[in-house]
Write an enzyme that holds these catalytic residues in place. Structure first.
Site, mmCIF file in Angstrom:
data_model
loop_
_atom_site.group_PDB
_atom_site.id
_atom_site.type_symbol
_atom_site.label_atom_id
_atom_site.label_comp_id
_atom_site.label_asym_id
_atom_site.label_seq_id
_atom_site.Cartn_x
_atom_site.Cartn_y
_atom_site.Cartn_z
ATOM 1 N N SER A 71 0.495 -1.093 -0.363
ATOM 2 C CA SER A 71 -0.087 -0.035 -0.033
ATOM 3 C C SER A 71 0.606 1.217 -0.140
ATOM 4 C CB SER A 71 -0.638 0.258 1.819
ATOM 5 O OG SER A 71 -2.061 -0.551 0.991
ATOM 6 N N HIS A 107 -3.015 0.782 -4.470
ATOM 7 C CA HIS A 107 -2.713 -0.481 -4.862
ATOM 8 C C HIS A 107 -2.715 0.121 -6.604
ATOM 9 C CE1 HIS A 107 -1.818 -3.166 -2.278
ATOM 10 N NE2 HIS A 107 -2.256 -2.546 -1.256
ATOM 11 N N HIS A 142 -5.928 -9.210 -1.290
ATOM 12 C CA HIS A 142 -5.755 -9.083 -0.159
ATOM 13 C C HIS A 142 -6.891 -10.270 -0.368
ATOM 14 C CE1 HIS A 142 -3.785 -5.482 -0.565
ATOM 15 N NE2 HIS A 142 -3.150 -5.709 0.446
ATOM 16 N N TYR A 156 -9.025 -9.803 2.015
ATOM 17 C CA TYR A 156 -10.199 -9.142 3.101
ATOM 18 C C TYR A 156 -11.271 -8.551 1.973
ATOM 19 C CZ TYR A 156 -6.865 -4.852 1.878
ATOM 20 O OH TYR A 156 -5.831 -4.194 1.578
ATOM 21 N N GLU A 157 -9.899 -8.425 0.275
ATOM 22 C CA GLU A 157 -10.845 -8.409 -0.577
ATOM 23 C C GLU A 157 -12.259 -9.200 -1.284
ATOM 24 O OE1 GLU A 157 -8.683 -5.352 -3.715
ATOM 25 O OE2 GLU A 157 -7.204 -6.543 -2.136
ATOM 26 N N ALA A 162 3.289 -2.539 3.712
ATOM 27 C CA ALA A 162 2.759 -0.987 5.017
ATOM 28 C C ALA A 162 2.125 -1.898 6.633
ATOM 29 C CB ALA A 162 1.665 -0.365 4.601
ATOM 30 N N MET A 217 -1.611 -6.984 6.830
ATOM 31 C CA MET A 217 -3.192 -8.264 6.493
ATOM 32 C C MET A 217 -2.261 -8.971 5.008
ATOM 33 S SD MET A 217 -5.762 -5.336 6.719
ATOM 34 C CE MET A 217 -6.184 -4.854 8.476
ATOM 35 N N SER A 218 -1.157 -8.940 4.822
ATOM 36 C CA SER A 218 0.072 -9.360 3.361
ATOM 37 C C SER A 218 0.399 -10.343 3.551
ATOM 38 C CB SER A 218 -0.444 -8.143 2.440
ATOM 39 O OG SER A 218 0.430 -7.382 2.533
ATOM 40 N N ASN A 232 2.191 2.956 10.755
ATOM 41 C CA ASN A 232 1.538 3.958 12.382
ATOM 42 C C ASN A 232 1.884 3.150 13.541
ATOM 43 O OD1 ASN A 232 -0.348 1.317 10.620
ATOM 44 N ND2 ASN A 232 -0.911 1.803 13.192
ATOM 45 N N HIS A 262 -6.291 4.232 7.199
ATOM 46 C CA HIS A 262 -5.963 3.695 6.413
ATOM 47 C C HIS A 262 -5.095 4.851 5.715
ATOM 48 C CE1 HIS A 262 -4.451 2.150 1.888
ATOM 49 N NE2 HIS A 262 -5.892 2.723 1.851
HETATM 50 N N1 HPA Z 1 -2.791 -3.420 11.741
HETATM 51 C C1 HPA Z 1 -2.635 -3.803 10.306
HETATM 52 N N2 HPA Z 1 -2.110 -3.820 8.846
HETATM 53 C C2 HPA Z 1 -1.852 -2.537 8.819
HETATM 54 C C3 HPA Z 1 -1.301 -1.655 10.212
HETATM 55 C C4 HPA Z 1 -2.174 -2.191 11.426
HETATM 56 O O1 HPA Z 1 -2.106 -1.469 12.053
HETATM 57 N N3 HPA Z 1 -0.807 -0.823 9.782
HETATM 58 C C5 HPA Z 1 -0.428 -0.889 7.974
HETATM 59 N N4 HPA Z 1 -0.860 -2.094 7.467
#
Ligand code: HPA
Length: 275
Positions: A25, A56, A78, A80-81, A108, A206-207, A230, A242
């Site tokens: 991302s 993406h 992903h 989650y999609e 990320a 998540m990847s 983050n 996001h």
């Molecule tokens: N959690 C899950 N996926 C992420 C995060 C997070 O804090 N930051 C960027 N992708």
């Protein structure tokens, strides 16, 4: 796997990428640096689902980066999609079928460790597959690799060391740790982040893990780098968004692109010693 082989052979074998790269991302800066780039939608690869997430772009870009022949996916799909793990890894499986020397995975991620701050980069030394499944489930043919592949050396130290040398030479702080993959799309609860810390994770996202598992099965070494965008939930009191992830990618994405560009040749060479 026969159909995968035929696609890979016809489209990519002549090009013979030495490295395959997947950008996470907001980390598209590297895609702009590919020379003599030939760009196609990643969906030109049969069976590949369109990426639907902001940040993406979903292109397959073939060209050279620092003199290395690369096939680069400028986005990924992903779980989650709504895709099966087998669909999520489809593009990588096809590209790895032409036997590149290295797979570079970027993402990320949220930092679980308070001393690892947004904007920091983390070399992935190992991972936790908390996706609830495996991309290797289902029918198996021998040309995919072993049915029960070893997962103990996915991210070889020899490859990580190449990146570390470049970071050290540039005075760039480079973290190293364990990446945990959860399915998302919701960010974690603070309790889940405490659990992940106890399990030994340093970053969460998540990847990446499904693609790394496939690479290990196909015996292709992986260089994994997380951009910590983050502090994970509960590590900071701020709510996650996001937007914050993408903004951090824009700022630190160039640093990551520099790091990969300047270490890629050595990393590809180091794989010869690591397998
Ligand atoms: N959690 C899950 N996926 C992420 C995060 C997070 O804090 N930051 C960027 N992708």
């Amino acid at each position: 796997m026969n159909d995968l082989k035929s696609v890979a052979v016809s489209v990519l074998r002549a090009f013979r990428p030495e490295a395959v790269l997947v950008l996470g991302s907001g980390l598209g800066a590297l895609a702009e640096r590919v020379q003599q780039a030939v760009r196609r939608p990643a969906t030109d690869i049969p069976g590949v689902a369109a990426a639907s997430i902001a940040g993406h772009t979903g292109e397959l870009i073939c060209g050279t980066l620092a003199g290395v022949r690369v096939a680069l996916l400028s986005g990924r799909t992903h779980v989650y999609e709504g895709h099966a793990l087998q669909t999520v890894v489809r593009a990588v499986r096809v590209l790895l079928a032409v036997q590149p020397k290295l797979l570079v995975l970027t993402n990320a991620a949220g930092s679980i460790q308070r001393d690892m701050k947004p904007g920091d980069l983390m070399l992935i030394a190992d991972h936790l597959n908390l996706s609830g499944g495996s991309p290797l489930e289902g029918p198996h043919t021998a040309d995919c690799g072993e049915r029960f592949p070893d997962m103990s050396r996915i991210y070889p130290a020899a490859v990580r060391n190449c990146v570390r040398r470049v970071a050290d030479a540039r005075g760039l702080l480079l973290r190293e740790g364990v990446y945990a993959m959860l399915r998302g799309p919701q960010y974690e609860t603070p309790a889940e982040v405490r659990m992940l810390r106890i399990l030994g994770a340093d970053a969460v996202g998540m990847s990446t893990v499904p693609e790394a598992i496939v690479a290990a099965q196909m015996r292709i070494p992986v260089l994994g780098i997380s951009m910590l965008t983050n502090l994970a939930a509960g590590v900071s009191r701020l709510p996650l968004s996001h937007k914050e992830v993408l903004e951090c990618g824009l700022v630190a994405g160039n640093t990551l692109a520099d790091l990969i560009e300047h270490s890629l040749r050595d990393a590809v060479t180091a794989t010869e010693a690591s397998v």
